[in-house]
Scaffold this motif. Structure first.
Motif, mmCIF file in Angstrom:
data_model
loop_
_atom_site.group_PDB
_atom_site.id
_atom_site.type_symbol
_atom_site.label_atom_id
_atom_site.label_comp_id
_atom_site.label_asym_id
_atom_site.label_seq_id
_atom_site.Cartn_x
_atom_site.Cartn_y
_atom_site.Cartn_z
ATOM 1 N N TRP A 3 38.116 70.407 8.627
ATOM 2 C CA TRP A 3 37.522 71.645 8.109
ATOM 3 C C TRP A 3 38.150 71.931 6.749
ATOM 4 C CZ3 TRP A 3 41.853 71.605 11.027
ATOM 5 C CH2 TRP A 3 42.874 72.492 10.713
ATOM 6 N N ASP A 4 37.700 73.016 6.091
ATOM 7 C CA ASP A 4 38.236 73.404 4.783
ATOM 8 C C ASP A 4 39.289 74.499 4.973
ATOM 9 O OD1 ASP A 4 36.433 71.663 3.689
ATOM 10 O OD2 ASP A 4 35.423 73.136 2.429
ATOM 11 N N PRO A 5 40.573 74.163 5.002
ATOM 12 C CA PRO A 5 41.601 75.182 5.251
ATOM 13 C C PRO A 5 41.550 76.313 4.237
ATOM 14 C CG PRO A 5 42.541 72.978 5.424
ATOM 15 C CD PRO A 5 41.164 72.819 4.850
ATOM 16 N N GLY A 6 41.612 77.543 4.735
ATOM 17 C CA GLY A 6 41.684 78.717 3.877
ATOM 18 C C GLY A 6 40.365 79.240 3.370
ATOM 19 N N ALA A 7 39.327 78.424 3.390
ATOM 20 C CA ALA A 7 38.063 78.827 2.776
ATOM 21 C C ALA A 7 37.383 79.960 3.542
ATOM 22 C CB ALA A 7 37.125 77.618 2.677
ATOM 23 N N LEU A 8 37.440 79.905 4.864
ATOM 24 C CA LEU A 8 36.740 80.926 5.640
ATOM 25 C C LEU A 8 37.343 82.321 5.460
ATOM 26 C CD1 LEU A 8 34.422 81.528 7.510
ATOM 27 C CD2 LEU A 8 35.874 80.907 9.453
ATOM 28 N N PRO A 9 38.677 82.496 5.507
ATOM 29 C CA PRO A 9 39.219 83.832 5.244
ATOM 30 C C PRO A 9 38.856 84.364 3.855
ATOM 31 C CG PRO A 9 40.882 82.443 6.265
ATOM 32 C CD PRO A 9 39.726 81.555 5.932
ATOM 33 N N VAL A 10 38.848 83.484 2.848
ATOM 34 C CA VAL A 10 38.435 83.901 1.507
ATOM 35 C C VAL A 10 36.979 84.368 1.526
ATOM 36 C CG1 VAL A 10 37.977 83.098 -0.850
ATOM 37 C CG2 VAL A 10 40.106 82.452 0.296
ATOM 38 N N ALA A 11 36.121 83.580 2.168
ATOM 39 C CA ALA A 11 34.699 83.924 2.219
ATOM 40 C C ALA A 11 34.475 85.235 2.968
ATOM 41 C CB ALA A 11 33.912 82.788 2.873
ATOM 42 N N HIS A 12 35.219 85.443 4.065
ATOM 43 C CA HIS A 12 35.089 86.691 4.816
ATOM 44 C C HIS A 12 35.453 87.895 3.954
ATOM 45 C CE1 HIS A 12 33.922 86.021 8.962
ATOM 46 N NE2 HIS A 12 34.662 84.931 9.005
ATOM 47 N N ARG A 13 36.568 87.798 3.247
ATOM 48 C CA ARG A 13 37.019 88.922 2.426
ATOM 49 C C ARG A 13 36.030 89.197 1.287
ATOM 50 N NH1 ARG A 13 42.005 91.543 1.942
ATOM 51 N NH2 ARG A 13 42.376 92.492 -0.111
ATOM 52 N N MET A 14 35.522 88.135 0.667
ATOM 53 C CA MET A 14 34.536 88.307 -0.405
ATOM 54 C C MET A 14 33.254 88.934 0.112
ATOM 55 S SD MET A 14 34.901 84.754 -2.564
ATOM 56 C CE MET A 14 33.505 85.187 -3.625
ATOM 57 N N ALA A 15 32.776 88.435 1.248
ATOM 58 C CA ALA A 15 31.521 88.943 1.794
ATOM 59 C C ALA A 15 31.629 90.432 2.124
ATOM 60 C CB ALA A 15 31.128 88.151 3.036
ATOM 61 N N GLU A 16 32.771 90.819 2.678
ATOM 62 C CA GLU A 16 32.955 92.234 3.014
ATOM 63 C C GLU A 16 32.989 93.094 1.754
ATOM 64 O OE1 GLU A 16 36.037 95.120 5.509
ATOM 65 O OE2 GLU A 16 36.375 92.958 5.416
ATOM 66 N N ALA A 17 33.715 92.637 0.736
ATOM 67 C CA ALA A 17 33.849 93.419 -0.488
ATOM 68 C C ALA A 17 32.535 93.498 -1.265
ATOM 69 C CB ALA A 17 34.946 92.819 -1.368
ATOM 70 N N LEU A 18 31.742 92.450 -1.197
ATOM 71 C CA LEU A 18 30.486 92.398 -1.951
ATOM 72 C C LEU A 18 29.283 92.867 -1.146
ATOM 73 C CD1 LEU A 18 31.069 88.918 -3.627
ATOM 74 C CD2 LEU A 18 31.014 91.131 -4.819
ATOM 75 N N ILE A 177 45.434 78.617 -0.963
ATOM 76 C CA ILE A 177 44.919 79.584 0.014
ATOM 77 C C ILE A 177 45.386 79.239 1.431
ATOM 78 C CG2 ILE A 177 42.947 80.390 -1.338
ATOM 79 C CD1 ILE A 177 41.193 78.357 0.100
ATOM 80 N N SER A 178 46.578 78.670 1.522
ATOM 81 C CA SER A 178 47.106 78.290 2.839
ATOM 82 C C SER A 178 47.632 79.485 3.620
ATOM 83 C CB SER A 178 48.217 77.242 2.688
ATOM 84 O OG SER A 178 49.285 77.765 1.907
ATOM 85 N N GLY A 179 47.943 80.573 2.913
ATOM 86 C CA GLY A 179 48.451 81.774 3.570
ATOM 87 C C GLY A 179 47.657 82.997 3.187
ATOM 88 N N GLU A 180 47.954 84.105 3.853
ATOM 89 C CA GLU A 180 47.178 85.329 3.648
ATOM 90 C C GLU A 180 47.271 85.840 2.211
ATOM 91 O OE1 GLU A 180 46.814 89.867 5.451
ATOM 92 O OE2 GLU A 180 48.075 88.375 6.452
ATOM 93 N N ALA A 181 48.463 85.745 1.599
ATOM 94 C CA ALA A 181 48.625 86.259 0.237
ATOM 95 C C ALA A 181 47.721 85.508 -0.741
ATOM 96 C CB ALA A 181 50.086 86.151 -0.200
ATOM 97 N N GLY A 182 47.692 84.188 -0.640
ATOM 98 C CA GLY A 182 46.835 83.395 -1.523
ATOM 99 C C GLY A 182 45.363 83.632 -1.257
ATOM 100 N N GLN A 183 45.014 83.768 0.011
ATOM 101 C CA GLN A 183 43.617 84.036 0.355
ATOM 102 C C GLN A 183 43.173 85.371 -0.225
ATOM 103 O OE1 GLN A 183 43.879 83.769 4.602
ATOM 104 N NE2 GLN A 183 44.391 81.583 4.537
ATOM 105 N N ARG A 184 44.032 86.363 -0.104
ATOM 106 C CA ARG A 184 43.714 87.684 -0.641
ATOM 107 C C ARG A 184 43.613 87.624 -2.175
ATOM 108 N NH1 ARG A 184 47.333 90.093 1.858
ATOM 109 N NH2 ARG A 184 48.963 90.088 0.272
ATOM 110 N N LYS A 185 44.547 86.922 -2.807
ATOM 111 C CA LYS A 185 44.552 86.808 -4.272
ATOM 112 C C LYS A 185 43.243 86.216 -4.781
ATOM 113 C CE LYS A 185 46.318 83.592 -7.703
ATOM 114 N NZ LYS A 185 47.258 82.466 -7.949
ATOM 115 N N TRP A 186 42.841 85.068 -4.225
ATOM 116 C CA TRP A 186 41.650 84.401 -4.743
ATOM 117 C C TRP A 186 40.367 85.135 -4.359
ATOM 118 C CZ3 TRP A 186 41.160 81.301 -8.605
ATOM 119 C CH2 TRP A 186 42.261 80.542 -9.019
ATOM 120 N N ALA A 187 40.329 85.691 -3.169
ATOM 121 C CA ALA A 187 39.141 86.461 -2.775
ATOM 122 C C ALA A 187 38.957 87.660 -3.692
ATOM 123 C CB ALA A 187 39.259 86.915 -1.324
ATOM 124 N N ASP A 188 40.043 88.353 -4.001
ATOM 125 C CA ASP A 188 39.944 89.538 -4.851
ATOM 126 C C ASP A 188 39.611 89.165 -6.295
ATOM 127 O OD1 ASP A 188 40.552 90.930 -2.570
ATOM 128 O OD2 ASP A 188 42.580 91.496 -3.175
#
Length: 218
Positions: A3-18, A177-188
């Motif tokens: 699978w693509d590690p980290g991609a789904l949490p980023v996508a979830h955060r983006m989808a919610e914000a947008l 985007i291996s951790g929550e901080a990176g996922q949040r950074k790139w999603a935002d």
């Protein structure tokens, strides 16, 4: 490789914000890769990077068809249905695909922090690339580490291009985007860019449809 590690949490955060619709696959790409055409040799990959996948060896046509029915067909039917309903309502619609890639692939280092994949339609990709290049310390790949020639653009080719919809594929290096901080950074960061790209008239009803395939690319 599954699978693509980290991609789904980023996508979830983006989808919610947008306020965008997120479509995600729920089956590993080692079972079947939803971001490949049905005639692709790696639709059901016998080898992923350098790892043989024994469970994919010698599949019968019946077994192959069962995997298509399990994951590939529902993913694409869902995307098509969502897009058609949006267009019927007259909603401005863009299709964005979110993925991640490994820092090293087949022994080759990949220097890009993020890559934007596009074909000749650069309506969405060009402003994305320009905005990302303005970020200090960020190395942006343009059709890197993949390009449409690598067959990774199938979902957008199938659903966005025939309907004339702006589209782009985003690849984020997975150590970013291996951790929550990176996922949040790139999603935002990406969310902010997309909000800046929205025309004023669209801000009241956010217009992007985000498609996430966890099975698309290494």
């Amino acid at each position: 490789i599954a699978w693509d590690p980290g991609a789904l949490p980023v996508a979830h955060r983006m989808a919610e914000a947008l306020d965008a619709t997120l479509v995600e696959t729920r089956i590993s790409r080692l079972v079947i890769d939803c971001n490949r055409p049905l005639d692709a040799p790696d639709l059901v990959p016998p080898v992923s990077e350098t790892t043989a996948i024994p469970g994919n060896a010698g599949l019968s046509e019946k077994q192959r068809a069962a995997r298509i029915a399990l994951s590939w067909q529902p993913f694409h039917d869902t995307l098509a249905s969502i897009i058609e309903k949006r267009l019927a309502r007259g909603l401005d619609t863009r299709l964005v695909s979110i993925h991640s890639f490994t820092p090293v692939y087949k022994g080759m280092n990949r220097p890009w922090h993020i890559g934007i994949i596009h074909d000749e339609d650069r309506r969405l990709a060009a402003p994305l690339i320009a905005a990302l290049r303005r970020l200090a310390g960020v190395t942006v790949g343009v059709n890197e580490p993949y390009s449409p020639a690598d067959r990774v653009y199938f979902t957008l080719e199938r659903h966005a291009r025939p309907r004339g919809l702006p589209c782009a594929m985003i690849e984020i290096r997975n150590d970013e985007i291996s951790g929550e901080a990176g996922q949040r950074k790139w999603a935002d960061l990406l969310t902010g860019i997309f909000l800046d790209l929205e025309p004023e008239a669209a801000r009241g009803s956010r217009a992007s449809a985000v498609g996430k395939s966890a099975q698309s690319a290494n």
